[in-house]
Structure formats: structure tokens, C-alpha cells
Design a protein around this motif. Structure first.
Motif, short mmCIF file in Angstrom:
data_model
loop_
_atom_site.label_atom_id
_atom_site.label_comp_id
_atom_site.label_asym_id
_atom_site.label_seq_id
_atom_site.Cartn_x
_atom_site.Cartn_y
_atom_site.Cartn_z
N VAL A 39 0.81 -1.18 0.18
CA VAL A 39 0.22 0.05 -0.01
C VAL A 39 0.96 1.28 -0.03
CG1 VAL A 39 -1.65 1.35 1.25
CG2 VAL A 39 -1.83 -1.19 1.07
N GLU A 40 0.50 1.99 -0.85
CA GLU A 40 1.29 3.59 -0.89
C GLU A 40 0.40 4.61 -0.27
OE1 GLU A 40 2.43 4.29 -4.97
OE2 GLU A 40 3.50 2.66 -5.48
N LEU A 41 0.95 5.18 0.65
CA LEU A 41 0.17 6.02 1.39
C LEU A 41 0.93 7.32 1.37
CD1 LEU A 41 -2.11 5.25 3.68
CD2 LEU A 41 -0.24 5.37 5.49
N PRO A 42 0.15 8.39 1.32
CA PRO A 42 0.45 9.78 1.43
C PRO A 42 1.00 10.02 2.55
CG PRO A 42 -1.99 9.70 0.52
CD PRO A 42 -1.59 8.62 1.41
N ALA A 43 2.17 11.15 2.76
CA ALA A 43 2.75 11.53 4.07
C ALA A 43 1.85 12.10 4.84
CB ALA A 43 4.01 12.32 3.48
N PRO A 44 2.16 12.09 5.94
CA PRO A 44 1.25 13.19 7.00
C PRO A 44 1.32 14.70 6.58
CG PRO A 44 2.22 11.52 8.20
CD PRO A 44 3.06 11.13 6.90
N ARG A 45 0.30 15.10 6.57
CA ARG A 45 0.13 16.76 6.18
C ARG A 45 0.52 17.49 7.37
NH1 ARG A 45 -5.41 16.17 3.20
NH2 ARG A 45 -5.68 14.74 5.17
N VAL A 46 0.62 17.13 8.62
CA VAL A 46 0.71 17.71 9.57
C VAL A 46 1.68 16.85 10.88
CG1 VAL A 46 -1.29 16.75 11.05
CG2 VAL A 46 -0.44 19.00 11.66
N GLU A 47 2.31 17.31 11.71
CA GLU A 47 3.06 16.89 12.77
C GLU A 47 2.22 16.46 13.93
OE1 GLU A 47 6.29 15.83 13.07
OE2 GLU A 47 6.42 16.24 11.03
N PRO A 48 2.41 15.33 14.57
CA PRO A 48 1.61 14.85 15.39
C PRO A 48 1.92 15.65 16.81
CG PRO A 48 3.16 13.16 15.20
CD PRO A 48 3.38 14.10 14.02
N PRO A 49 0.99 15.75 17.58
CA PRO A 49 1.26 16.68 18.96
C PRO A 49 1.90 15.60 19.77
CG PRO A 49 -0.83 15.50 19.02
CD PRO A 49 -0.54 15.48 17.58
N PRO A 50 2.93 16.44 20.78
CA PRO A 50 3.30 15.33 21.72
C PRO A 50 2.77 14.97 22.67
CG PRO A 50 3.59 17.89 22.28
CD PRO A 50 2.66 17.71 20.91
N LEU A 51 2.13 13.86 22.32
CA LEU A 51 1.19 13.19 23.27
C LEU A 51 1.47 11.51 22.98
CD1 LEU A 51 -2.27 15.11 22.91
CD2 LEU A 51 -0.73 15.16 24.72
N GLU A 52 1.79 10.94 24.13
CA GLU A 52 1.95 9.59 24.06
C GLU A 52 0.79 8.68 23.14
OE1 GLU A 52 3.11 7.50 27.34
OE2 GLU A 52 4.41 8.77 27.96
N CYS A 53 -0.35 9.28 23.13
CA CYS A 53 -1.36 8.39 22.70
C CYS A 53 -1.73 8.67 20.91
CB CYS A 53 -2.68 8.70 23.13
SG CYS A 53 -3.04 10.44 22.75
#
Length: 526
Positions: free
Chosen positions: A52-66
Motif C-alpha cells: 500500500v502506498e500511503l500519502p505522507a502526513p500533512r501535519v506533525e502529531p502533537p507531543p502526546l504518547e497516545c
């Protein structure tokens, strides 16, 4: 993680349950024999996870472990379980996955995710078991998205045996709820077809239909209070058996599909597990005569727990019928008293409409009615259908189900119109069946199933054409666009035509009050 059972990246269920090649060939042979379709004989393979070819995330995740941007998590939170979702995932088409997946472990982390999303301009799509069949969890055309998976909130926090209620977290799966309550001799008694993989929060947010064919048909009927988190604070109703104090906060959240808040827990009415059960199946010379019996029983005040009528074709496909008779599954249950006399009276009403029956079964407190005979055969087919459908993209079948509700005075014409519209959309190449899934004194909830040979590569266009034709016919004939599948993104064009405009304005105002940035599941309801 090693030893953790993982959901399939494209099919219903788990990766270790995906159909093998010999199972696919057997299913193709079975469906050819059962339906008479001329399938092309090709067995197509799904695109494997590592291809599967997946588009790259458009946003950095928040600094949360979850929170994570791991590809498998994003892939498995892209779609629900509609046939069009299944086909796209089967072919490795994950064009609009969520950018981040959050799995909060408590309500505090839910609040942190919402705060981050509002500040970052990221849409939030609440996700329970991912079993929506109307595009309710798909991040379609939303820009940056976080899929908020609530399955970490998976406990029963309190049980009140005197009031017969339980405080249950929204991410708890149906079987886990039932197992925990069974330890106390209790049950929620709610069994949608998605029961194995769906959550309490999903049932509440979509107003799911469950075990009972009369009286407590929707999850609504089992609610004491609901708690939800919004970008503007916590929304929790007072726990009460009933209240006349204005518009109910619970009713605002029921069916809100995550647009008005993230449901985190609810106090639910529970009941003792039934000790007295009796059931049988009744045959009728036609679906119309069977519907007359359902009407008489629904208006009798007997309140059967099961009163589901299959048309001759569905009885033939799922229950061992021969296509010449309609089949009514009829049952009563109680934790307090014998129910044989109630069944006897219902059968008297059925006899007046041409009904006939042979064996009457007595049973204890199991999950559903009918452990043997044609009722048991239908129940097994009902529970296995999502797994059977996994084979359809491989063998070249298109499937769609759509459900509605309509008053009895319109029912006959309604049934004819909707069946006709669905058949016309098939251009002579498919099967349309109907069952009455729920029955009320003033109307019924017909549930339609469509099967057709697939045009390989064009299954989505086929599905869309069937969906559009059926939805137009339902509204034109006076039905609702959905009885229990919810609105989502797929039903919204027809929902907007069904609801009154002043109510739509009020709904938009409510959303603006609790979600002024419009981040909560944009695209559903409003």
C-alpha cells in the motif's frame, strides 16, 4: 506488537481471518449455485499491506504518547465497512487516510487531543469500532485529520444493581460489555450485526438498532445519561429515569455522529438475563400476507422480542427456504415469567393471515433467538455475512444493504417502489431482497439487500448507482433515509432534503456553540 491480534487492513475482522484461496473458490461456487449469477471465474487477490502506498502526513502529531503516524494505524482508520470501503481497501486505495491516529487512554487525553486539533486547525473524526457503512468515519475531503480512536476507554466503571444501570466507557466493544455484565447476571441486550467489532460510543452516536424487533429497538431506549467532551467543555446529562426538563441533552448527542462532541461514557439501562424464552418460525404464502401478520402482532400489545419477516427470496438465500414462502421469526423472552401464552396469541394472529408453523423451541438466555431450524440458519447467516462479504471483491460480486422506515398506510406502495428502483438500477442483472427488521404499531423498518455480478474495476460506480436509485425512491415514497445505519457522508444529501430547514439552522447553531472552529467530524449532519 508480537502476540497482539491485529485487525485486517482491508477486510471485516482480523488479519488471521482473511479468506484463503480455497475458501474464495468455495464461496464463488456457493454464490454461483445460490444466486444463479454467471461470475467470471477470476479470483482476484487483495493488495497486501506492505504494497500500500500511503500519502505522507500533512501535519506533525502533537507531543502526546497516545498519538501516532504509523502507516498501519493510518490505513486501518481510513474507512468504515460499507461495500465501497471494502473494495477500495481491497485494491489498496487509501488516498485520504487520517494524518494522525490518537488512542487516548482517558478523558484527559481526549481533551488534550481536541485542544491541539483546534489550535492546529486539524479535523477530528471520532472512531469506535470502525463499522460505519455510511462514510461516518472516513476522512473524506477534510484537509489534515486526526482519527480519534476511543477503544482505549474500555471499562465498565460502575454497576447499580438496584436501579439496573451500568456506567460504561464509550470505547468498550459489544462482547466485552456482555461478558462483564454477565458476571452480575445482567445484560444490555443490544446486538447489532456489527456487535462483535462495534462500541457503545458508536452505537450511541449512530442510534444503532439492536436485539429487540419491537419496543426497545434503538440504543436510545437504553440510555440514562451520556457524557461527552467538546472543544468548549464537558457535556453531561443528569442521570435520571426520565425528565421533562426541556430539550434532552441525551437526545442531542444520540445520532450526533461525533459532530457535537466526543462521547466518552454513558449510564445505560441493563436487565437480568432472560430465563424464559420461546420461539418459532412461521411460513406465509407471500411477503404481503406475512406483513399483515407483523402489523397485527405489532399492534396487539404483545411486544415480541423477535418479529422479523423475510421475503421468499431472502428466506431462500439465507434460511433453507425454497423461494415459495415468506418466513417470520417470532420469539418472546423474559427474566421474570413464562412467555408461552404470549407466543400462542401471536400465532393465533399469524394463522388469521395464512401463517403455518411446526416446531416451537424453548431456550434460556443466549445472545439471539433461534438456535435451530430456519431461524437458526438465518441467525448464523446474519452473523457470518460480514465475513462472507470479504470474499465478494475477490470473486466479482457487488453487495449493498439499505434500510429505512415507513408508516403502515404507505408500506405496500413503498415496498413496490423501492424494490422496483433497485432492480432497475441493476439493469436485469441482480437480486433484491427485503426483510422487515423492526416493527412498530404505526409502521415497519424494511431492510433491503442487493447482490449483483461485479463489473471489475467499476464496482464503485455500480454501488453508487444502486445507492442513488434506492435513496431517491425511499424519499419519494415517504420513508426515512435511514432507520439505524446513520447519516454519515453517504446519506447526507438525502438527509438534508428530509429534515426541515429551521431544524437544520438550529443544528448548525448548536454545533457552532460547542465546536466554533468546526473541527468535530466535518461533513456529517451539517
Amino acid at each position: 506488537m508480537d502476540g497482539v491480534r491485529r485487525r485486517s487492513h482491508w477486510a471485516w475482522g482480523y488479519a488471521d481471518e482473511e479468506p484463503a484461496a480455497d475458501e474464495l473458490a468455495a464461496t464463488a461456487e456457493l454464490m454461483t449455485a445460490v444466486t444463479g449469477f454467471r461470475l467470471d471465474g477470476e479470483i482476484e487477490e487483495p493488495v497486501p499491506l506492505d504494497a500500500v502506498e500511503l500519502p505522507a502526513p500533512r501535519v506533525e502529531p502533537p507531543p502526546l504518547e497516545c498519538c501516532t503516524t504509523e502507516p498501519y494505524a493510518r490505513i486501518t482508520h481510513t474507512y468504515g465497512q460499507a461495500y465501497r470501503d471494502l473494495v477500495r481497501a481491497f485494491r489498496g486505495r487509501f488516498d485520504s487516510p487520517p494524518d494522525v491516529v490518537a488512542r487516548p487512554r482517558d478523558e484527559r487525553e481526549v481533551m488534550h487531543v481536541l485542544e491541539w486539533a483546534e489550535n492546529a486547525g486539524v479535523a477530528v473524526v471520532p472512531y469506535g469500532g470502525g463499522t460505519s457503512v455510511v462514510g461516518g468515519v472516513e476522512p473524506r475531503d477534510l484537509g489534515p485529520v486526526v482519527s480519534l480512536d476511543l477503544t482505549g476507554l474500555d471499562q465498565i466503571l460502575e454497576i447499580d444493581p438496584l436501579s439496573r444501570a451500568a456506567r460504561i466507557q464509550a470505547g468498550m466493544l459489544g462482547p466485552a460489555i456482555d461478558r462483564r455484565l454477565a458476571e452480575e447476571g445482567l445484560t444490555l441486550r443490544h446486538y447489532p450485526q456489527s456487535y462483535e467489532l462495534s462500541t457503545l460510543g458508536g452505537w450511541l452516536a449512530t442510534r444503532a438498532g439492536g436485539h429487540f424487533a419491537t419496543l426497545g429497538t434503538h440504543i436510545d431506549d437504553h440510555v440514562e445519561s451520556i457524557r461527552a467532551v467538546t472543544p468548549r467543555g464537558v457535556w453531561e446529562s443528569r442521570r435520571l429515569p426520565a425528565s421533562g426538563a426541556g430539550v434532552s441533552p441525551d437526545r442531542m448527542l444520540l445520532g450526533s455522529e461525533g459532530a457535537l462532541g466526543v462521547i466518552t461514557e454513558a449510564w445505560m439501562r441493563v436487565r437480568p438475563r432472560p430465563d424464559f424464552r420461546v420461539s418459532t418460525t412461521v411460513t406465509f404464502p407471500s411477503f404481503e400476507r406475512g406483513a399483515e401478520a407483523v402489523l397485527a402482532i405489532a399492534q396487539s400489545g404483545l411486544h415480541p422480542s423477535n418479529c422479523r419477516l423475510l421475503d421468499p427470496t431472502e428466506a431462500w438465500l439465507t434460511s433453507g427456504g425454497d423461494g415459495t414462502y415468506a418466513l417470520l421469526m417470532l420469539a418472546f423472552e423474559s427474566a421474570d415469567h413464562p412467555v408461552d401464552a404470549l407466543l400462542d396469541r401471536a400465532l393465533e394472529l399469524a394463522r388469521l393471515c395464512g401463517g403455518a408453523w411446526e416446531e416451537i423451541q424453548n431456550g434460556g438466555g443466549g445472545g439471539e433467538h433461534g438456535t435451530g431450524g430456519q431461524g437458526g440458519a438465518w441467525r448464523n447467516a446474519f452473523l457470518r455475512m460480514p465475513y462472507l462479504r470479504n470474499a465478494y471483491p475477490s470473486i466479482g460480486l457487488v453487495a449493498e444493504t439499505f434500510e429505512t422506515a415507513v408508516t403502515w398506510d404507505r408500506f405496500a406502495a413503498f415496498h413496490t417502489a423501492v424494490i422496483g428502483a433497485a432492480r432497475d438500477a441493476l439493469h436485469g442483472g441482480g437480486i433484491v431482497t427485503c426483510r422487515l427488521a423492526f416493527a412498530y404499531p404505526d409502521g415497519a423498518a424494511p431492510y433491503f439487500t442487493v447482490l449483483a455480478p461485479a463489473r471489475r474495476g467499476a464496482e464503485i460506480e455500480q454501488w453508487d448507482a444502486i445507492k442513488r436509485a434506492a435513496s431517491e425512491a425511499i424519499l419519494a415514497a415517504g420513508g426515512t433515509i435511514t432507520h439505524h445505519h446513520a447519516v454519515g457522508r453517504d446519506h447526507r444529501p438525502w438527509y438534508e432534503r428530509q429534515r426541515p430547514e429551521p431544524f437544520a439552522a438550529a443544528l448548525r447553531g448548536a454545533k457552532a456553540a460547542v465546536d466554533p472552529a468546526g473541527i468535530l467530524n466535518p461533513g456529517v449532519l451539517v
